[in-house]
Design a protein around this motif. Structure first.
Motif, PDB file in Angstrom:
ATOM      1  N   ARG A  20      -6.965   0.186   3.018  1.00 22.88           N
ATOM      2  CA  ARG A  20      -6.689   1.530   2.491  1.00 22.88           C
ATOM      3  C   ARG A  20      -7.511   2.555   3.266  1.00 22.88           C
ATOM      4  O   ARG A  20      -7.010   3.606   3.651  1.00 22.88           O
ATOM      5  CB  ARG A  20      -7.010   1.584   0.999  1.00 22.88           C
ATOM      6  N   THR A  21      -8.791   2.245   3.522  1.00 21.16           N
ATOM      7  CA  THR A  21      -9.651   3.199   4.240  1.00 21.16           C
ATOM      8  C   THR A  21      -9.214   3.383   5.687  1.00 21.16           C
ATOM      9  O   THR A  21      -9.355   4.475   6.222  1.00 21.16           O
ATOM     10  CB  THR A  21     -11.115   2.726   4.268  1.00 21.16           C
ATOM     11  N   HIS A  22      -8.702   2.327   6.298  1.00 18.25           N
ATOM     12  CA  HIS A  22      -8.288   2.405   7.697  1.00 18.25           C
ATOM     13  C   HIS A  22      -6.787   2.663   7.854  1.00 18.25           C
ATOM     14  O   HIS A  22      -6.250   2.530   8.954  1.00 18.25           O
ATOM     15  CB  HIS A  22      -8.682   1.110   8.425  1.00 18.25           C
ATOM     16  N   LYS A  23      -6.139   3.023   6.753  1.00 16.64           N
ATOM     17  CA  LYS A  23      -4.725   3.384   6.744  1.00 16.64           C
ATOM     18  C   LYS A  23      -3.844   2.312   7.376  1.00 16.64           C
ATOM     19  O   LYS A  23      -2.959   2.601   8.175  1.00 16.64           O
ATOM     20  CB  LYS A  23      -4.525   4.737   7.421  1.00 16.64           C
ATOM     21  N   GLU A  24      -4.099   1.077   7.008  1.00 16.77           N
ATOM     22  CA  GLU A  24      -3.273  -0.043   7.464  1.00 16.77           C
ATOM     23  C   GLU A  24      -2.487  -0.574   6.275  1.00 16.77           C
ATOM     24  O   GLU A  24      -2.893  -0.412   5.127  1.00 16.77           O
ATOM     25  CB  GLU A  24      -4.160  -1.153   8.040  1.00 16.77           C
ATOM     26  N   PRO A  25      -1.345  -1.211   6.533  1.00 19.39           N
ATOM     27  CA  PRO A  25      -0.540  -1.724   5.414  1.00 19.39           C
ATOM     28  C   PRO A  25      -1.239  -2.875   4.696  1.00 19.39           C
ATOM     29  O   PRO A  25      -1.962  -3.659   5.309  1.00 19.39           O
ATOM     30  CB  PRO A  25       0.747  -2.192   6.082  1.00 19.39           C
ATOM     31  N   TYR A  26      -1.008  -2.943   3.402  1.00 24.16           N
ATOM     32  CA  TYR A  26      -1.583  -4.025   2.597  1.00 24.16           C
ATOM     33  C   TYR A  26      -0.921  -5.350   2.934  1.00 24.16           C
ATOM     34  O   TYR A  26       0.231  -5.388   3.379  1.00 24.16           O
ATOM     35  CB  TYR A  26      -1.388  -3.764   1.106  1.00 24.16           C
ATOM     36  N   LEU A  27      -1.632  -6.421   2.688  1.00 25.53           N
ATOM     37  CA  LEU A  27      -1.076  -7.767   2.848  1.00 25.53           C
ATOM     38  C   LEU A  27      -0.643  -8.300   1.490  1.00 25.53           C
ATOM     39  O   LEU A  27      -1.340  -8.102   0.496  1.00 25.53           O
ATOM     40  CB  LEU A  27      -2.132  -8.723   3.428  1.00 25.53           C
ATOM     41  N   SER A  28       0.461  -8.997   1.479  1.00 20.23           N
ATOM     42  CA  SER A  28       0.834  -9.686   0.241  1.00 20.23           C
ATOM     43  C   SER A  28      -0.136 -10.850   0.049  1.00 20.23           C
ATOM     44  O   SER A  28      -0.861 -11.249   0.966  1.00 20.23           O
ATOM     45  CB  SER A  28       2.267 -10.192   0.318  1.00 20.23           C
ATOM     46  N   TRP A  29      -0.121 -11.412  -1.144  1.00 18.60           N
ATOM     47  CA  TRP A  29      -1.039 -12.514  -1.449  1.00 18.60           C
ATOM     48  C   TRP A  29      -0.806 -13.694  -0.506  1.00 18.60           C
ATOM     49  O   TRP A  29      -1.747 -14.268   0.018  1.00 18.60           O
ATOM     50  CB  TRP A  29      -0.874 -12.946  -2.900  1.00 18.60           C
ATOM     51  N   SER A  30       0.442 -14.042  -0.237  1.00 17.67           N
ATOM     52  CA  SER A  30       0.733 -15.182   0.642  1.00 17.67           C
ATOM     53  C   SER A  30       0.300 -14.891   2.074  1.00 17.67           C
ATOM     54  O   SER A  30      -0.243 -15.762   2.758  1.00 17.67           O
ATOM     55  CB  SER A  30       2.217 -15.545   0.583  1.00 17.67           C
ATOM     56  N   ASP A  31       0.515 -13.648   2.545  1.00 21.69           N
ATOM     57  CA  ASP A  31       0.054 -13.289   3.889  1.00 21.69           C
ATOM     58  C   ASP A  31      -1.471 -13.318   3.971  1.00 21.69           C
ATOM     59  O   ASP A  31      -2.036 -13.735   4.981  1.00 21.69           O
ATOM     60  CB  ASP A  31       0.557 -11.900   4.276  1.00 21.69           C
ATOM     61  N   PHE A  32      -2.131 -12.870   2.910  1.00 19.65           N
ATOM     62  CA  PHE A  32      -3.596 -12.894   2.876  1.00 19.65           C
ATOM     63  C   PHE A  32      -4.100 -14.332   2.976  1.00 19.65           C
ATOM     64  O   PHE A  32      -5.021 -14.627   3.736  1.00 19.65           O
ATOM     65  CB  PHE A  32      -4.115 -12.230   1.598  1.00 19.65           C
ATOM     66  N   GLN A  33      -3.491 -15.254   2.229  1.00 19.99           N
ATOM     67  CA  GLN A  33      -3.916 -16.652   2.279  1.00 19.99           C
ATOM     68  C   GLN A  33      -3.663 -17.268   3.643  1.00 19.99           C
ATOM     69  O   GLN A  33      -4.478 -18.040   4.140  1.00 19.99           O
ATOM     70  CB  GLN A  33      -3.220 -17.464   1.195  1.00 19.99           C
ATOM     71  N   GLN A  34      -2.559 -16.919   4.277  1.00 19.39           N
ATOM     72  CA  GLN A  34      -2.256 -17.457   5.603  1.00 19.39           C
ATOM     73  C   GLN A  34      -3.278 -16.984   6.631  1.00 19.39           C
ATOM     74  O   GLN A  34      -3.736 -17.767   7.462  1.00 19.39           O
ATOM     75  CB  GLN A  34      -0.854 -17.060   6.041  1.00 19.39           C
ATOM     76  N   THR A  35      -3.636 -15.699   6.603  1.00 17.91           N
ATOM     77  CA  THR A  35      -4.622 -15.204   7.564  1.00 17.91           C
ATOM     78  C   THR A  35      -6.009 -15.776   7.285  1.00 17.91           C
ATOM     79  O   THR A  35      -6.795 -15.972   8.204  1.00 17.91           O
ATOM     80  CB  THR A  35      -4.701 -13.668   7.545  1.00 17.91           C
ATOM     81  N   ARG A  36      -6.290 -16.060   6.018  1.00 18.02           N
ATOM     82  CA  ARG A  36      -7.582 -16.637   5.647  1.00 18.02           C
ATOM     83  C   ARG A  36      -7.698 -18.091   6.097  1.00 18.02           C
ATOM     84  O   ARG A  36      -8.767 -18.564   6.407  1.00 18.02           O
ATOM     85  CB  ARG A  36      -7.736 -16.554   4.125  1.00 18.02           C
TER      86      ARG A  36
ATOM     87  N   GLU B  63     -12.209 -11.186  -2.529  1.00 20.63           N
ATOM     88  CA  GLU B  63     -11.980 -11.047  -1.086  1.00 20.63           C
ATOM     89  C   GLU B  63     -10.683 -10.297  -0.817  1.00 20.63           C
ATOM     90  O   GLU B  63     -10.617  -9.464   0.090  1.00 20.63           O
ATOM     91  CB  GLU B  63     -11.934 -12.426  -0.422  1.00 20.63           C
ATOM     92  N   TRP B  64      -9.640 -10.606  -1.586  1.00 21.59           N
ATOM     93  CA  TRP B  64      -8.355  -9.931  -1.415  1.00 21.59           C
ATOM     94  C   TRP B  64      -8.497  -8.442  -1.737  1.00 21.59           C
ATOM     95  O   TRP B  64      -7.972  -7.582  -1.021  1.00 21.59           O
ATOM     96  CB  TRP B  64      -7.294 -10.586  -2.296  1.00 21.59           C
ATOM     97  N   ALA B  65      -9.237  -8.125  -2.803  1.00 18.87           N
ATOM     98  CA  ALA B  65      -9.448  -6.725  -3.177  1.00 18.87           C
ATOM     99  C   ALA B  65     -10.264  -5.994  -2.103  1.00 18.87           C
ATOM    100  O   ALA B  65      -9.972  -4.838  -1.772  1.00 18.87           O
ATOM    101  CB  ALA B  65     -10.161  -6.647  -4.527  1.00 18.87           C
ATOM    102  N   GLU B  66     -11.276  -6.672  -1.545  1.00 16.07           N
ATOM    103  CA  GLU B  66     -12.064  -6.042  -0.479  1.00 16.07           C
ATOM    104  C   GLU B  66     -11.209  -5.804   0.760  1.00 16.07           C
ATOM    105  O   GLU B  66     -11.337  -4.777   1.433  1.00 16.07           O
ATOM    106  CB  GLU B  66     -13.264  -6.916  -0.134  1.00 16.07           C
ATOM    107  N   ASP B  67     -10.349  -6.747   1.079  1.00 15.39           N
ATOM    108  CA  ASP B  67      -9.447  -6.584   2.211  1.00 15.39           C
ATOM    109  C   ASP B  67      -8.508  -5.400   1.971  1.00 15.39           C
ATOM    110  O   ASP B  67      -8.266  -4.590   2.873  1.00 15.39           O
ATOM    111  CB  ASP B  67      -8.636  -7.871   2.436  1.00 15.39           C
TER     112      ASP B  67
END
Length: 119
Positions: free
Chosen positions: A30-46, A21-25
């Protein structure tokens, strides 16, 4: 310490699913030219918002309510194991509650019995 056996396998597969899921995000960002999320930020949004198994919660509540209702229709008693080895109400009670019985579906046109056992 990690769990053993089937629980260990489940834990391992759940970890892989989260990694995917993190890799898909990251690929979407990357395709929409938005900044990547760190692992902790990804878990918080999830972990917040609508990302919960609401259908499972609702289905669990409906099935529990139907189990309680079937015990009520059966006179609040559990049939002996010789009658119902699944520890529950009698077959007559289940048929009253809408269990699938082919003769009632075909001969009496009770088509709702095709769907009511799913609840």
């Amino acid at each position: 310490e990690r769990p053993w056996g089937i629980l260990g396998l489940y834990d391992h597969l759940a970890g892989i699913r989260i990694d995917v899921e993190w890799a898909e995000d990251a690929a979407w960002r990357r395709t929409h030219k938005e900044p990547y999320l760190s692992w902790s930020d990804f878990q918080q949004t999830r972990d917040r918002g609508w990302n919960r198994p609401f259908f499972t919660y609702i289905l669990l509540a409906v099935c529990t309510a139907m189990l309680i209702a079937s015990f009520g229709v059966n006179g609040w008693k559990v049939e002996p194991l010789s009658v119902n080895p699944m520890i529950g109400p009698s077959a007559e009670t289940l048929i009253k509650m809408g269990a699938k019985q082919t003769s009632l579906i075909v001969n009496q046109g009770e088509w709702y019995r095709l769907f009511s056992p799913m609840i």
